[in-house]
Write a protein that holds these residues in place. Structure first.
Motif, PDB file in Angstrom:
ATOM      1  N   GLY A   1       0.473   6.195  12.656  1.00 45.25           N
ATOM      2  CA  GLY A   1       0.172   7.563  13.084  1.00 45.25           C
ATOM      3  C   GLY A   1       1.361   8.503  13.158  1.00 45.25           C
ATOM      4  N   TYR A   2       2.486   8.103  12.559  1.00 42.77           N
ATOM      5  CA  TYR A   2       3.659   8.979  12.596  1.00 42.77           C
ATOM      6  C   TYR A   2       3.660   9.999  11.461  1.00 42.77           C
ATOM      7  N   LEU A   3       2.958   9.698  10.383  1.00 44.13           N
ATOM      8  CA  LEU A   3       2.949  10.568   9.212  1.00 44.13           C
ATOM      9  C   LEU A   3       1.519  10.905   8.812  1.00 44.13           C
ATOM     10  N   SER A   4       1.394  12.021   8.097  1.00 45.80           N
ATOM     11  CA  SER A   4       0.104  12.392   7.506  1.00 45.80           C
ATOM     12  C   SER A   4       0.376  12.952   6.120  1.00 45.80           C
ATOM     13  N   SER A   5      -0.593  12.792   5.235  1.00 43.59           N
ATOM     14  CA  SER A   5      -0.446  13.271   3.861  1.00 43.59           C
ATOM     15  C   SER A   5      -1.388  14.419   3.598  1.00 43.59           C
ATOM     16  N   LYS A   6      -0.925  15.372   2.794  1.00 40.75           N
ATOM     17  CA  LYS A   6      -1.763  16.488   2.361  1.00 40.75           C
ATOM     18  C   LYS A   6      -1.771  16.483   0.840  1.00 40.75           C
TER      19      LYS A   6
ATOM     20  N   ASN B   1       1.210  15.919  13.609  1.00 42.86           N
ATOM     21  CA  ASN B   1       1.277  16.937  14.661  1.00 42.86           C
ATOM     22  C   ASN B   1       1.477  16.324  16.037  1.00 42.86           C
ATOM     23  N   LEU B   2       0.771  15.226  16.299  1.00 38.22           N
ATOM     24  CA  LEU B   2       0.902  14.517  17.577  1.00 38.22           C
ATOM     25  C   LEU B   2       1.320  13.083  17.283  1.00 38.22           C
ATOM     26  N   LEU B   3       2.486  12.701  17.753  1.00 34.65           N
ATOM     27  CA  LEU B   3       2.971  11.349  17.533  1.00 34.65           C
ATOM     28  C   LEU B   3       2.319  10.399  18.542  1.00 34.65           C
ATOM     29  N   PRO B   4       2.275   9.104  18.235  1.00 30.72           N
ATOM     30  CA  PRO B   4       1.666   8.140  19.173  1.00 30.72           C
ATOM     31  C   PRO B   4       2.266   8.212  20.569  1.00 30.72           C
ATOM     32  N   GLU B   5       3.573   8.478  20.674  1.00 29.74           N
ATOM     33  CA  GLU B   5       4.232   8.523  21.980  1.00 29.74           C
ATOM     34  C   GLU B   5       3.716   9.650  22.863  1.00 29.74           C
TER      35      GLU B   5
END
Length: 519
Positions: free
Chosen positions: A84-89, A98-102
């Protein structure tokens, strides 16, 4: 057969995240993709990335930069994706989520940690500055007004700035002087600009100066700070007008100066003092158009002030912030122009004439103080932008400066007259306008003093934002009033704003009356 028109390609945004601090140990037992994953994750956790700064480099570029294979990079990226640290477009690339796991795991812990933190240690110098703003309140700048707010004091009509002319001159300057304008420049300021300003001030403000007396600065606050630090030791006394421009008190407090407020009468700053009152080493005045009351200092008070300064070995700081916009009566010479003893430090800017964002101003220093001023300017920030200085010099010498002043004086005079007519028509039952001879603000005194808090609240709610006169007072106990600006708004905007204010006040009165009748 004509070729079909190719579809314009969408410009690909470049990454500004490089992971430059990643260090891979090829002798370690930990696989390279795990090292890469762990170090990238740690950097993402510690950073703050906005929409414009969250795009990662391509796997090819990252592999080349780190000296590893693309498969190693892909393994690290896939794990970051999965967690959940990265997202692809599609078609755009890979971005920080936008929102990191932490964010979800540490929210309560962060709140606990913040509650037990010790207060930040700041210097007494900062604590002495009379400024209660915090956080994003500073984003609104000196006026404290965001977009969509109207009738704010001290804002010029920046939409009338001749951008096309300025950009053309700027391009010509860059083409002619090129790389020379990209180097460190004179601490005194561009010589052509100092020559142009000296000629302008001698002609337009009846000043007595030559180019070597002029020091280019980044606005009026810097002019005040340089002057105070040049002629005052910490703990020494400066007199300032009361009420006064709020930044004056802040700057002098930063310089460690003891500020003594002096009242204003119909002729300007009151010079008379009690036997116990400390003699000043510097006196701050706005003689052409006192801010915020709008009083023009009389000639007699000017000569009395200069005599007082000479007799008590004090300097007078003349803030000539909008003397160009005088609408009634003949122009008065600058205080510096009638000073024969070298006691006046004269300062002006182009913030009201052109636009505040240029951050260009000037000091005309007594000759024996010039080197002291330049030493302090050099220690602060070296110099203002050489490109903007050279452009302003050209803007003045080619006649655009004076023609712009004349055009703006006409625009402001029309807006001023329209504001006065509309205000008296719509709000004359509540206020009495004090109409000044010059400047871009007008003081409106309340006819019913008990309405002050209500009007203050309503103006804040509806986005018509005059300043309460009390905001500028230190010890002065004046009757309730508001300071309205009119310069930055068209006739239509002025009328709409005044109608909105009048309507809001009328609705409040009706609701209050209805509430009393229903009891």
């Amino acid at each position: 057969m004509p070729k079909p028109k190719s579809r314009p390609q969408k410009r690909r945004r470049r990454s500004i995240i490089t992971f430059e601090m990643i260090q891979l140990d090829r002798t370690a037992a930990e696989p390279l993709h795990e090292q890469l994953y762990r170090q990238m994750r740690d950097e993402l956790k510690s950073g703050r990335f906005s929409d414009g700064s969250s795009r990662l480099p391509s796997s090819r570029a990252l592999a080349a930069d780190r000296g590893v294979s693309r498969s190693t990079v892909r393994l690290a990226l896939s794990k970051l994706h999965a967690e959940g640290y990265l997202s692809s477009k599609t078609g755009s690339g890979t971005f920080v989520a936008n929102l990191l796991p932490e964010t979800f795991l540490t929210a309560n812990q962060l709140q606990t940690d913040e509650s037990i933190q010790r207060p930040a240690r700041v210097s007494n110098r900062v604590k002495a500055i009379p400024d209660k703003r915090t956080g994003n309140q500073f984003d609104l700048g000196a006026t404290g007004a965001g977009p969509g707010v109207s009738l704010v004091a001290s804002i010029p009509a920046v939409d009338e700035f001749p951008i096309a002319v300025w950009e053309r001159l700027r391009a010509q300057i860059l083409a002619k002087k090129g790389v020379n304008l990209l180097r460190y420049s004179s601490n005194r300021g561009d010589v052509d600009l100092r020559k142009a300003l000296a000629a302008y001030l001698c002609d337009f403000r009846a000043a007595r100066c030559h180019p070597d007396q002029i020091v280019i600065v980044a606005g009026m606050q810097q002019a005040m700070l340089i002057s105070a630090m040049s002629v005052l030791n910490p703990g020494e006394t400066a007199w300032i007008e009361d009420p006064c421009y709020q930044q004056t008190r802040r700057v002098l407090s930063l310089a460690g100066v003891k500020v003594v407020p002096k009242p204003i009468d119909a002729q300007g700053i009151v010079i008379a003092r009690s036997p116990k009152e400390l003699l000043p080493k510097m006196i701050y005045v706005t003689p052409s158009h006192q801010f915020p009351l709008g009083v023009t200092m009389s000639f007699q008070r000017r000569t009395d002030l200069l005599d007082f300064a000479r007799n008590h070995n004090a300097f007078v700081f003349e803030d000539d912030y909008d003397a160009e916009f005088r609408f009634v009566g003949p122009p008065l010479p600058s205080l510096q122009g009638i000073d024969t003893a070298g006691r006046v430090i004269y300062a002006g800017t182009v913030s009201k004439i052109l636009c505040p964002s240029l951050r260009l101003g000037y000091i005309v220093a007594p000759e024996h103080l010039v080197d002291a001023f330049v030493k302090i300017r050099s220690a602060m920030d070296q110099h203002s932008s050489p490109i903007e200085q050279a452009t302003l010099a050209r803007f003045i010498t080619e006649g655009f400066f004076l023609s712009h002043i004349k055009r703006m004086r006409k625009i402001y005079a029309e807006r001023r007259d329209f504001f006065i007519d509309q205000f008296n028509e719509l709000l004359g039952d509540r206020f009495t306008l004090q109409i000044p001879e010059a400047g871009l603000n007008i003081v409106a005194w309340l006819k019913h003093e008990e309405e002050f808090e209500t009007i203050k609240r309503i103006t804040s709610e509806i986005g018509v934002r005059p300043s309460a006169l009390s905001f500028f007072c230190i010890q002065a106990n004046l009757k309730p009033a508001f300071v309205f600006g009119f310069a930055a708004w068209t006739r239509t905007q002025i009328r709409e704003s005044l109608i909105r204010l009048a309507s809001a006040l009328r609705n409040h009165d009706q609701n209050s009356n209805h509430g009393r009748q229903s009891r």
